[in-house]
Enzyme design. Sequence first.
Site, short mmCIF file in Angstrom:
data_model
loop_
_atom_site.label_atom_id
_atom_site.label_comp_id
_atom_site.label_asym_id
_atom_site.label_seq_id
_atom_site.Cartn_x
_atom_site.Cartn_y
_atom_site.Cartn_z
N GLU A 118 43.36 0.23 -34.84
CA GLU A 118 43.72 0.42 -33.44
C GLU A 118 42.50 0.39 -32.52
OE1 GLU A 118 46.26 0.72 -30.27
OE2 GLU A 118 46.70 0.35 -32.37
N ARG A 156 21.53 -21.16 -32.92
CA ARG A 156 21.19 -22.53 -32.52
C ARG A 156 20.23 -22.56 -31.35
NH1 ARG A 156 23.81 -25.36 -28.98
NH2 ARG A 156 24.15 -27.08 -30.43
#
Length: 246
Positions: A118, A156
């Site tokens: 939750e 990257r």
Amino acid sequence: MKISILTLFPDMFTGVFQQSILNQAQEKGIVEYDVINFREYSTHKHSKVDDYPYGGGGGMVLTPQPIFDAVESTKDSLKAKKPTRVVLLCPQGERYDQKKAEEFAAEDHLVLICGHYEGYDERIREHLVTDEISIGDYVLTGGEIGAMVIADSVTRLLPGALGNETSAVTDSYSTGLLEYPHYTRPAKFKDFEVPEILLSGHHANIERWRREQSLKRTFDRRPDLLDNIELTEEDKIFLKELKRKS
């Protein structure tokens, strides 16, 4: 750079970090991925990491102790030059974008916390994390996919991670604009031809064409991005003509 990922499902990352650019960056020593099962830090006799919410309600909530201790263990193992950024993956967080990826890529150490159930005990938000991040306005079963997105987009950007150092600079969103079209051999495929200007060898004209194509693609697909870009007078004239024709 070190990227530590706290998760209950470490096997989800095995294939991701052993492929393509992410694996190559590890092999070059550019980045280290440290995937941690924070259940191993639970002091509960049954290694529980969640419990029922105070006040009632559906679902289970992640308890603070295992996550606090797991985060502290990552800091102890690294002599970073500056404070560690601790990122909580959650639907209520700031929406992730290229600017945030560039910000994270400048850090020595990122800790990404993947939630399940939750939600998190609020004390994790208030007293442990530095950032709350959402990768979009939808809900996933856990934070693992979001952590993969962040790890990929940050890696990257690290120097040496990509074969061509200009690739990350010209990507969509890195300049604020969507990227211009790309073409490769053959110059003619079926009845479809590469724009003649790209075959001309005139670099200044090619750069101007690419800029205009980025502006046009952004205007057509994401005009909202233009509000946050510093435009040249030439850009403004080009966009004015696009608006006139639309």
